[in-house]
Write a protein that holds these residues in place. Structure first.
Motif, PDB file in Angstrom:
ATOM      1  N   GLY A  43      73.522  26.858 -21.748  1.00 33.61           N
ATOM      2  CA  GLY A  43      71.730  27.861 -22.420  1.00 33.61           C
ATOM      3  C   GLY A  43      72.276  29.416 -22.342  1.00 33.61           C
ATOM      4  O   GLY A  43      73.070  29.775 -22.621  1.00 33.61           O
ATOM      5  N   ALA A  44      71.456  29.888 -22.825  1.00 36.71           N
ATOM      6  CA  ALA A  44      70.570  31.197 -22.881  1.00 36.71           C
ATOM      7  C   ALA A  44      69.179  31.496 -22.665  1.00 36.71           C
ATOM      8  O   ALA A  44      68.552  30.604 -22.337  1.00 36.71           O
ATOM      9  CB  ALA A  44      71.069  31.277 -24.484  1.00 36.71           C
ATOM     10  N   PHE A  45      69.554  32.608 -21.617  1.00 39.72           N
ATOM     11  CA  PHE A  45      68.313  33.824 -20.816  1.00 39.72           C
ATOM     12  C   PHE A  45      67.602  34.588 -21.923  1.00 39.72           C
ATOM     13  O   PHE A  45      68.369  34.756 -22.639  1.00 39.72           O
ATOM     14  CB  PHE A  45      68.868  33.969 -20.165  1.00 39.72           C
ATOM     15  CG  PHE A  45      69.120  33.539 -18.594  1.00 39.72           C
ATOM     16  CD1 PHE A  45      67.989  32.528 -17.901  1.00 39.72           C
ATOM     17  CD2 PHE A  45      70.237  33.129 -17.973  1.00 39.72           C
ATOM     18  CE1 PHE A  45      68.585  31.719 -16.696  1.00 39.72           C
ATOM     19  CE2 PHE A  45      70.962  32.047 -16.926  1.00 39.72           C
ATOM     20  CZ  PHE A  45      70.113  31.621 -16.470  1.00 39.72           C
ATOM     21  N   LEU A  46      66.345  33.629 -22.165  1.00 40.30           N
ATOM     22  CA  LEU A  46      65.684  35.148 -23.187  1.00 40.30           C
ATOM     23  C   LEU A  46      64.641  35.822 -23.050  1.00 40.30           C
ATOM     24  O   LEU A  46      64.132  35.482 -22.248  1.00 40.30           O
ATOM     25  CB  LEU A  46      64.976  34.158 -24.154  1.00 40.30           C
ATOM     26  CG  LEU A  46      66.137  32.664 -25.436  1.00 40.30           C
ATOM     27  CD1 LEU A  46      65.125  32.103 -26.339  1.00 40.30           C
ATOM     28  CD2 LEU A  46      67.028  33.110 -25.606  1.00 40.30           C
ATOM     29  N   SER A  47      65.414  37.232 -23.213  1.00 43.08           N
ATOM     30  CA  SER A  47      64.102  39.032 -22.692  1.00 43.08           C
ATOM     31  C   SER A  47      62.904  38.178 -23.441  1.00 43.08           C
ATOM     32  O   SER A  47      61.728  39.047 -23.160  1.00 43.08           O
ATOM     33  CB  SER A  47      65.089  39.518 -22.213  1.00 43.08           C
ATOM     34  OG  SER A  47      65.260  40.170 -23.639  1.00 43.08           O
ATOM     35  N   SER A  52      67.925  38.577 -28.338  1.00 45.52           N
ATOM     36  CA  SER A  52      68.134  37.503 -27.407  1.00 45.52           C
ATOM     37  C   SER A  52      67.708  36.303 -28.384  1.00 45.52           C
ATOM     38  O   SER A  52      68.393  35.339 -28.834  1.00 45.52           O
ATOM     39  CB  SER A  52      66.857  37.388 -26.338  1.00 45.52           C
ATOM     40  OG  SER A  52      67.226  37.366 -25.560  1.00 45.52           O
ATOM     41  N   SER A  53      67.170  36.537 -29.303  1.00 41.29           N
ATOM     42  CA  SER A  53      66.839  35.431 -30.697  1.00 41.29           C
ATOM     43  C   SER A  53      67.481  35.609 -31.377  1.00 41.29           C
ATOM     44  O   SER A  53      68.424  34.500 -31.280  1.00 41.29           O
ATOM     45  CB  SER A  53      65.708  36.232 -31.176  1.00 41.29           C
ATOM     46  OG  SER A  53      64.484  36.350 -30.700  1.00 41.29           O
ATOM     47  N   VAL A  55      70.855  35.353 -30.522  1.00 38.61           N
ATOM     48  CA  VAL A  55      71.917  34.809 -29.532  1.00 38.61           C
ATOM     49  C   VAL A  55      71.486  32.816 -29.501  1.00 38.61           C
ATOM     50  O   VAL A  55      72.635  32.340 -30.247  1.00 38.61           O
ATOM     51  CB  VAL A  55      72.345  35.513 -28.394  1.00 38.61           C
ATOM     52  CG1 VAL A  55      72.761  34.463 -27.274  1.00 38.61           C
ATOM     53  CG2 VAL A  55      72.269  36.640 -28.075  1.00 38.61           C
ATOM     54  N   ALA A  56      69.932  33.081 -29.817  1.00 30.49           N
ATOM     55  CA  ALA A  56      69.648  31.609 -29.119  1.00 30.49           C
ATOM     56  C   ALA A  56      70.031  30.598 -31.055  1.00 30.49           C
ATOM     57  O   ALA A  56      70.037  29.881 -31.057  1.00 30.49           O
ATOM     58  CB  ALA A  56      67.682  31.523 -28.757  1.00 30.49           C
ATOM     59  N   ALA A  57      69.566  32.107 -31.850  1.00 34.36           N
ATOM     60  CA  ALA A  57      69.517  31.818 -33.461  1.00 34.36           C
ATOM     61  C   ALA A  57      71.250  31.504 -33.655  1.00 34.36           C
ATOM     62  O   ALA A  57      71.479  30.371 -33.913  1.00 34.36           O
ATOM     63  CB  ALA A  57      69.293  32.654 -34.182  1.00 34.36           C
ATOM     64  N   LEU A  58      72.509  32.165 -33.189  1.00 33.57           N
ATOM     65  CA  LEU A  58      73.277  31.580 -33.477  1.00 33.57           C
ATOM     66  C   LEU A  58      73.748  30.175 -32.538  1.00 33.57           C
ATOM     67  O   LEU A  58      74.683  30.182 -32.910  1.00 33.57           O
ATOM     68  CB  LEU A  58      74.287  32.430 -33.667  1.00 33.57           C
ATOM     69  CG  LEU A  58      73.943  34.259 -34.269  1.00 33.57           C
ATOM     70  CD1 LEU A  58      74.906  35.406 -33.812  1.00 33.57           C
ATOM     71  CD2 LEU A  58      74.589  33.632 -35.761  1.00 33.57           C
TER      72      LEU A  58
END
Length: 64
Positions: A43-47, A52-53, A55-58
């Motif tokens: 998972g990923a922690f988003l700020s 963060s966006s 990292v989440a997209a990749l």
């Protein structure tokens, strides 16, 4: 000075702006992919920031 910073100083990027964008995307995608090896769900922690966006997209692109 870190190892990567030393390489950048010794051999600076000489391509075009478009090539720089492509190279950065490839490096970020490789960094995200290398951290997806796990025996538990990833998972990923988003700020809410741009970083963060990205990292989440990749991460999403690497999964599917």
């Amino acid at each position: 000075m870190t190892h990567i910073a030393g390489r950048v100083i010794a051999r600076p990027f000489e391509g075009s702006a478009e090539q720089a964008v492509d190279a950065l995307e490839d490096l970020l995608a490789a960094a995200v992919s290398s951290r997806m090896v796990s025996d538990v769900p990833v998972g990923a922690f988003l700020s809410g920031g741009v970083d963060s966006s990205v990292v989440a997209a990749l991460l999403h692109r690497a999964i599917g």
